[in-house]
Design a protein around this motif. Structure first.
Motif, short mmCIF file in Angstrom:
data_model
loop_
_atom_site.label_atom_id
_atom_site.label_comp_id
_atom_site.label_asym_id
_atom_site.label_seq_id
_atom_site.Cartn_x
_atom_site.Cartn_y
_atom_site.Cartn_z
N ALA A 296 0.82 -1.21 0.00
CA ALA A 296 0.00 0.00 0.00
C ALA A 296 0.86 1.26 0.00
CB ALA A 296 -0.92 -0.01 1.23
N ILE A 297 1.93 1.25 0.82
CA ILE A 297 2.83 2.41 0.85
C ILE A 297 3.50 2.59 -0.49
CG2 ILE A 297 4.94 3.36 1.88
CD1 ILE A 297 4.20 1.97 4.47
N PHE A 298 3.99 1.47 -1.07
CA PHE A 298 4.68 1.58 -2.35
C PHE A 298 3.75 2.04 -3.46
CE2 PHE A 298 6.38 -0.15 -6.34
CZ PHE A 298 7.56 0.57 -6.36
N ALA A 299 2.51 1.57 -3.45
CA ALA A 299 1.55 2.01 -4.46
C ALA A 299 1.30 3.51 -4.35
CB ALA A 299 0.24 1.25 -4.29
N ALA A 300 1.30 4.01 -3.12
CA ALA A 300 1.05 5.44 -2.92
C ALA A 300 2.19 6.27 -3.45
CB ALA A 300 0.83 5.72 -1.43
N ILE A 301 3.45 5.84 -3.18
CA ILE A 301 4.59 6.65 -3.60
C ILE A 301 4.88 6.49 -5.08
CG2 ILE A 301 5.62 6.54 -1.30
CD1 ILE A 301 7.62 4.53 -2.40
N SER A 302 4.43 5.39 -5.69
CA SER A 302 4.72 5.17 -7.11
C SER A 302 4.05 6.22 -7.99
CB SER A 302 4.25 3.77 -7.53
OG SER A 302 4.99 2.78 -6.87
N CYS A 303 2.98 6.79 -7.51
CA CYS A 303 2.28 7.80 -8.30
C CYS A 303 2.84 9.20 -8.08
CB CYS A 303 0.79 7.80 -7.92
SG CYS A 303 -0.01 6.22 -8.27
N VAL A 304 3.79 9.31 -7.14
CA VAL A 304 4.34 10.63 -6.81
C VAL A 304 5.72 10.74 -7.41
CG1 VAL A 304 4.98 12.19 -4.94
CG2 VAL A 304 3.05 10.61 -4.65
N LEU B 101 13.70 1.82 -5.76
CA LEU B 101 14.22 2.32 -4.49
C LEU B 101 14.52 3.81 -4.58
CD1 LEU B 101 15.16 1.59 -1.62
CD2 LEU B 101 17.44 1.13 -2.57
N LEU B 102 15.04 4.25 -5.72
CA LEU B 102 15.31 5.67 -5.91
C LEU B 102 14.01 6.48 -5.87
CD1 LEU B 102 17.52 7.80 -6.53
CD2 LEU B 102 16.96 7.50 -8.95
N GLU B 103 12.97 5.99 -6.53
CA GLU B 103 11.69 6.70 -6.53
C GLU B 103 11.11 6.79 -5.11
OE1 GLU B 103 10.32 8.45 -8.90
OE2 GLU B 103 11.93 7.90 -10.29
N ALA B 104 11.33 5.74 -4.32
CA ALA B 104 10.88 5.79 -2.93
C ALA B 104 11.62 6.89 -2.18
CB ALA B 104 11.11 4.44 -2.26
N GLN B 105 12.91 7.01 -2.45
CA GLN B 105 13.69 8.06 -1.81
C GLN B 105 13.23 9.44 -2.27
OE1 GLN B 105 17.88 7.74 -2.64
NE2 GLN B 105 18.39 9.58 -1.49
N ILE B 106 12.96 9.56 -3.56
CA ILE B 106 12.48 10.84 -4.09
C ILE B 106 11.16 11.24 -3.43
CG2 ILE B 106 11.51 11.92 -6.17
CD1 ILE B 106 13.62 10.39 -7.80
N SER B 107 10.31 10.27 -3.14
CA SER B 107 9.03 10.58 -2.52
C SER B 107 9.19 11.19 -1.13
CB SER B 107 8.17 9.32 -2.42
OG SER B 107 8.59 8.50 -1.33
N ALA C 2 11.42 3.51 1.64
CA ALA C 2 12.53 2.67 1.17
C ALA C 2 12.38 1.25 1.70
CB ALA C 2 13.86 3.27 1.59
N LEU C 3 12.06 1.13 2.98
CA LEU C 3 11.87 -0.19 3.56
C LEU C 3 10.64 -0.87 2.97
CD1 LEU C 3 13.14 -2.11 5.60
CD2 LEU C 3 11.67 -1.11 7.36
N ALA C 4 9.64 -0.08 2.57
CA ALA C 4 8.45 -0.65 1.94
C ALA C 4 8.81 -1.35 0.63
CB ALA C 4 7.41 0.44 1.70
N VAL C 5 9.75 -0.76 -0.14
CA VAL C 5 10.20 -1.40 -1.37
C VAL C 5 10.86 -2.73 -1.05
CG1 VAL C 5 11.80 -1.22 -3.32
CG2 VAL C 5 10.45 0.76 -2.64
N ILE C 6 11.71 -2.75 -0.02
CA ILE C 6 12.41 -3.98 0.37
C ILE C 6 11.41 -5.09 0.71
CG2 ILE C 6 14.00 -4.98 2.05
CD1 ILE C 6 15.30 -2.97 0.10
N LYS C 7 10.33 -4.71 1.34
CA LYS C 7 9.34 -5.71 1.76
C LYS C 7 8.59 -6.33 0.59
CE LYS C 7 8.57 -3.60 6.29
NZ LYS C 7 7.61 -2.86 7.15
N THR C 8 8.62 -5.68 -0.58
CA THR C 8 7.91 -6.23 -1.74
C THR C 8 8.77 -7.23 -2.53
OG1 THR C 8 8.65 -4.51 -3.29
CG2 THR C 8 6.65 -4.06 -2.00
N LEU C 9 10.06 -7.34 -2.22
CA LEU C 9 10.96 -8.19 -2.99
C LEU C 9 10.66 -9.67 -2.75
CD1 LEU C 9 14.27 -6.22 -2.34
CD2 LEU C 9 12.76 -6.06 -4.34
#
Length: 417
Positions: free
Chosen positions: A6-14, A204-210, A216-223
């Motif tokens: 859910a967190i990653f989906a939110a930041i992916s659009c930003v 991971l970079l896009e997560a940081q940009i957000s 960032a940890l949310a991306v790790i959890k999706t791997l």
């Protein structure tokens, strides 16, 4: 896992444009126009803009401050300076100037026996310039894990990652050890393609940009899991973000603060360094975003070369530097040219001397040769992350040979007198 998705989906659009989040910085180049972090990884910056951006990365994201010592460790210039270096690479003869030009070297420092044997700055850089490290930061993170083992917050490299990062329970990092992470052999799937917007590295970079806390940890959890832990070495910046979370969970304070306490102030670096955060007051980016002066990178190399002693005290466990910088064997017998987030020698000469290096895209290189007592720091200003360049290992081999030749000549001359 559902929360992470859910967190990653939110930041992916930003996808904000963070060209210049800070108008100026307190550095000597703080008023220059700079590019964006996406342009860095896409490799589309012009050569001049690449230089501006690489020495102003503290303007791209919030940073942790690494405070320096009050009395900088002196680095004196030797009376014997090297001015020429000759070597052959892939059938072509090259010299020092060829290496500087072809590899777009923005700064070069050669230390032998704690003395400066060559120091040069290009493209308007100077002794006060801070330059990005890219993946040299990975080796700094590894070193801090060594310090945490010496201090006690991390009890063993065999400990599971989830002991220090409980939120990774149930993820692909379940049953992965701290050692597996340091060897980049967790078995967790990862794509490191820098210029591919679909790669895990760019996610991971896009997560940081957000700059969303926990992104960032949310991306790790999706791997997903791709192999059993400890069986396959796969280069992964995601691994080093896990390492950063391990450190933060163990020492209970920011990595920048811990680095200052254990090394930067005790070894008496001369200038403040900065380290990217994944969000305001968040976790440092364990695999990138560290920025320091040329001489302070050199001092860090001397700290490692000396076995991790600072202010007369051991910061690292006995034999840590040897253990961390020698090739590791994954289960099954394969031995990559990799230690604990350090690259091991890639040429016959570097393997003979047990030399090792920290290295980063766009041409960053920190070479350490225990046999020759040599540290070499290279700042690269290559606009593209990867691509053709003169091999840094080959150049460093040639520098070591030239230093030995000059010292032998000096010794023979002194004996003749």
């Amino acid at each position: 896992m559902l929360v992470a998705l859910a967190i990653f989906a939110a930041i992916s659009c930003v996808k904000p444009d963070i060209s210049q989040p800070n108008v100026v910085s307190d550095g000597p180049h703080g008023k220059e126009p700079i590019g964006t972090v996406r342009q860095i990884y896409d490799g589309v910056l012009t050569p001049d803009m690449a230089v501006n951006t690489f020495r102003n990365i503290d303007r791209l994201f919030p940073t942790g401050k690494v405070m320096h010592g009050s009395n900088p460790k002196p680095l004196t210039k030797s009376a014997t300076q090297i001015t020429t270096v000759r070597f052959n690479y892939e059938g072509w003869d090259y010299g020092l100037n060829d290496y500087l030009e072809i590899n777009r070297v923005a700064g070069l420092l050669v230390l032998k026996d704690d003395e400066i044997r060559l120091e040069t700055y290009r493209f308007g850089n100077n002794e006060k310039t801070r330059w990005m490290s890219m993946s040299i930061a990975k080796s700094i993170t590894s070193t801090l894990i060594g310090a945490a083992i010496k201090d006690g917050p991390i009890s063993s490299l065999s400990d599971p990652v989830t002991k220090y990062v409980p939120s990774l329970a149930g993820s692909a990092y379940e049953n992965v050890s701290v050692r597996d992470v340091l060897m980049m052999s967790s078995g967790v799937a990862w794509s490191e393609a820098y210029s591919d917007p679909r790669s895990d590295r760019r996610r991971l970079l896009e997560a940081q940009i957000s700059q969303v806390p926990g992104s960032a940890l949310a991306v790790i959890k999706t791997l997903r899991k791709a192999a059993d832990p400890g069986t396959v070495n796969n280069y992964s910046t995601g691994e080093t973000q896990v390492a950063a979370e391990i450190l933060k969970g163990a020492v209970k304070r920011p990595l920048a603060q811990y680095l200052s306490e254990k090394i930067w102030s005790k070894y008496s670096m001369e200038a403040e360094a900065t380290w990217w955060l994944d969000s305001p007051d968040g976790t440092e980016i364990g695999g990138s975003g560290f920025s320091a002066t040329l001489r302070d990178y050199g001092r860090f190399g001397l700290f490692i070369l000396g076995g991790g002693i600072a202010d007369g005290q051991a910061v690292l466990p006995a034999e840590w530097t040897r253990e961390a910088t020698t090739p590791k064997i994954v289960r099954g017998g394969h031995q990559p040219d990799y230690g604990y987030l350090w690259w091991t020698g890639a040429t016959n000469a570097s393997r003979r001397d047990r030399a090792f290096a920290a290295r980063g895209i766009h041409g960053q290189f920190l070479y350490i040769n225990p046999a020759a007592n040599v540290v070499i720091v290279v700042w690269g200003a290559r606009p593209k992350p990867t691509g053709f360049a003169i091999d840094d290992w080959t150049f460093c081999d040639a520098v070591v040979s030239e230093l030995e030749r000059r010292d032998q000549s000096k010794s023979m001359f002194s004996n003749a007198e």
